[in-house]
Write an enzyme that holds these catalytic residues in place. Structure first.
Site, PDB file in Angstrom:
ATOM      1  N   ASP A  10     -50.807 -48.460  78.205  1.00 37.90           N
ATOM      2  CA  ASP A  10     -51.969 -49.280  78.555  1.00 37.90           C
ATOM      3  C   ASP A  10     -51.648 -50.312  79.630  1.00 37.90           C
ATOM      4  O   ASP A  10     -52.536 -51.027  80.097  1.00 37.90           O
ATOM      5  CB  ASP A  10     -52.521 -49.986  77.307  1.00 37.90           C
ATOM      6  CG  ASP A  10     -51.504 -50.915  76.660  1.00 37.90           C
ATOM      7  OD1 ASP A  10     -50.313 -50.524  76.621  1.00 37.90           O
ATOM      8  OD2 ASP A  10     -51.888 -51.994  76.194  1.00 37.90           O
ATOM      9  N   ASP A  53     -46.150 -44.547  75.011  1.00 41.09           N
ATOM     10  CA  ASP A  53     -45.873 -45.924  74.615  1.00 41.09           C
ATOM     11  C   ASP A  53     -46.342 -46.130  73.179  1.00 41.09           C
ATOM     12  O   ASP A  53     -47.321 -45.528  72.729  1.00 41.09           O
ATOM     13  CB  ASP A  53     -46.597 -46.896  75.559  1.00 41.09           C
ATOM     14  CG  ASP A  53     -46.237 -48.334  75.272  1.00 41.09           C
ATOM     15  OD1 ASP A  53     -45.050 -48.597  75.027  1.00 41.09           O
ATOM     16  OD2 ASP A  53     -47.141 -49.188  75.285  1.00 41.09           O
ATOM     17  N   GLU A 373     -57.343  14.240  61.009  1.00 37.20           N
ATOM     18  CA  GLU A 373     -56.420  15.012  60.170  1.00 37.20           C
ATOM     19  C   GLU A 373     -55.345  15.708  60.992  1.00 37.20           C
ATOM     20  O   GLU A 373     -54.647  16.600  60.499  1.00 37.20           O
ATOM     21  CB  GLU A 373     -57.193  16.048  59.337  1.00 37.20           C
ATOM     22  CG  GLU A 373     -57.821  17.171  60.123  1.00 37.20           C
ATOM     23  CD  GLU A 373     -59.221  16.853  60.647  1.00 37.20           C
ATOM     24  OE1 GLU A 373     -59.971  17.815  60.882  1.00 37.20           O
ATOM     25  OE2 GLU A 373     -59.558  15.666  60.800  1.00 37.20           O
TER      26      GLU A 373
END
Length: 457
Positions: A10, A53, A373
């Site tokens: 910040d 941070d 098959e």
């Protein structure tokens, strides 16, 4: 080695300082001014590493770290917490939140770059696994419940230390969470590490052997290359720590060892290793499903096409021993089974036929379900005489013993078989299968329950 780094702080000055340092080393940088935006950017941008941070308003770094590690789309991204807080409790809080490392301000630039390089190497390996496993996640084959069980399972820890007393102490410290064993012989330890080991705890201060050379050997062997190493080091041996990280040590714990920090870092390394195992297992399972018929567990047509092409390519190079034969087998009157007894009974017949087929071909043969098959057996290195013999054995084993259904009913089942063998340069997988198919058609036309050999034109 470059990477995209998300810087979260910040304080704008801190962000600019870190940006300048990283961009000078050719890292790409992204920035976020708070925890909420950091979480959104981590999901959207998928950075290679996050520098986070701790002291931020609204959501602190610990909570951001916890949320990112809980989200499947971001839990693989390494996180380094960077903070002015340097107390033991702060460091443990960061590690418990899921951080991969915890660096204190002012940050040592050389240590930061060494940790970045080590974590980016790991992230790139995980990214490769995630990219290859992504198709499994889209198909719903990635089992998150299995991931949760693997992550929470007890780990297997190997301690390599020439100091027996210290090794025993480490066993006690880690033994509350994991199964531990120690070894003083580096050669024996290398062999053990190739087995079911989730973490190696290595004493980098050992005198009886060279710990750094041991790490180098560990990283050069395929069986141990990805094994995580947590190294114990003297706090003042900065040069040794940097060399250890360069060679592939995943994390370090300074001496004197803090027990809680040791256990937290060990858990982080084992979780990361288990995540890699989860991705590899999911990838292996998806690859197996891609080449396996789900009803019979035989290989499917995709597998057959690939291996038949390889076998015929070898044959066309002219080696006499690379002759190839195929059997094509078609269960007689299979539609009547479904119409009379239902599709569940038809599935039982298919499964039992596949079982008998597998039991009566050789280990080198590749029985595959071709569709419905129809079945094909690829027989590398097999001439017409041997192929005919095996085809007759399969035919008789099917016809001689009735098939028992789950409800107690017994069905007589027979099979028509076409045999074809490669005949020199110029033959192709398509023509080989076509001849075998013509053999099946002729067997059906001439009364069924028989083997017909179709030679090359």
């Amino acid at each position: 080695m470059t990477a995209r780094v998300l810087i979260v702080d910040d304080i704008a000055a801190n962000v600019r300082l870190l940006q300048a340092k990283l961009e000078a080393e050719y890292y790409d940088t992204l920035t976020a001014p708070n925890g909420r935006i950091a979480i959104e950017m981590a999901i959207a941008e998928q950075p290679d590493i996050i520098l986070l941070d701790v002291m931020m308003p609204e959501i602190d770094g610990y909570e951001v770290c916890r949320q990112l590690k809980e989200k499947p789309e971001t839990r693989h991204i390494p996180i380094i917490l960077i903070t002015a807080l340097d107390g033991r409790e702060d460091r443990l809080s960061g590690l418990e939140a899921g951080a991969d490392d915890f660096l204190t301000k002012p940050v040592d630039d050389v240590v930061l770059l060494a940790r970045l390089r080590a974590l980016v190497r790991l992230k790139q390996m995980v990214d490769d696994l995630r990219a290859r496993e992504s198709s499994s996640r889209r198909a719903g084959l990635s089992d998150e419940a299995l991931y949760d069980r693997q992550i929470s399972a007890t780990g297997n820890v190997l301690i390599l230390d020439d100091n027996i007393r210290q090794a025993e102490r480490l066993m006690l410290q880690l033994g509350e969470d994991h199964r531990c064993a120690y070894e003083t012989d580096p050669v024996k330890a290398l062999k053990i590490a190739a087995g079911r080991v989730d973490l190696v705890v290595l004493n980098l201060t050992a005198k009886a052997f060279d710990p750094l050379r041991w790490v180098a050997h560990l990283r050069t062997h395929e069986a141990t290359r990805q094994r995580p190493v947590l190294a114990i080091i003297n706090a003042d041996e900065r040069k040794t720590m940097l060399k250890a990280l360069e060679l592939g040590v995943n994390d370090v714990v300074p001496r004197p060892v803090d027990v809680l920090e040791l256990r937290a870092r060990a858990r982080t390394q084992i979780k990361r290793k288990r995540y890699g195992d989860f991705l590899r297992n999911t990838l292996d399972r998806s690859l197996e499903l891609a080449i396996t018929d789900p009803l019979t567990h035989l290989n499917n047509r995709r597998f057959l096409d690939h291996h038949l092409n390889l076998a015929m390519a070898r044959h066309n190079r002219g080696a006499a021993e690379d002759v190839v034969s195929v059997l094509m087998l078609d269960i007689d009157f299979f539609k009547r089974v479904n119409d009379t007894y239902g599709h569940d009974a038809g599935d039982e017949v298919i499964r039992e036929f596949a079982r008998r087929l597998s039991l009566n071909v050789r280990a080198i043969d590749m029985p595959c379900r071709f569709g419905g098959e129809e079945f094909v057996v690829l027989m590398p290195g097999t001439d017409q005489t041997d192929a005919l013999h095996i085809a007759e054995r399969v035919r008789s084993q099917v016809a001689d013993t009735p098939f028992a259904l789950a409800d107690g009913r017994r069905l007589d089942v027979t099979v028509s078989v076409g045999v074809a063998t490669s005949r020199g340069v110029g033959d192709s997988p398509e023509s080989l299968l076509k001849r075998a198919d013509e053999g099946v058609y002729e067997a059906k036309q001439s009364g069924r329950n028989r083997v017909i050999v179709r030679a090359a034109a």
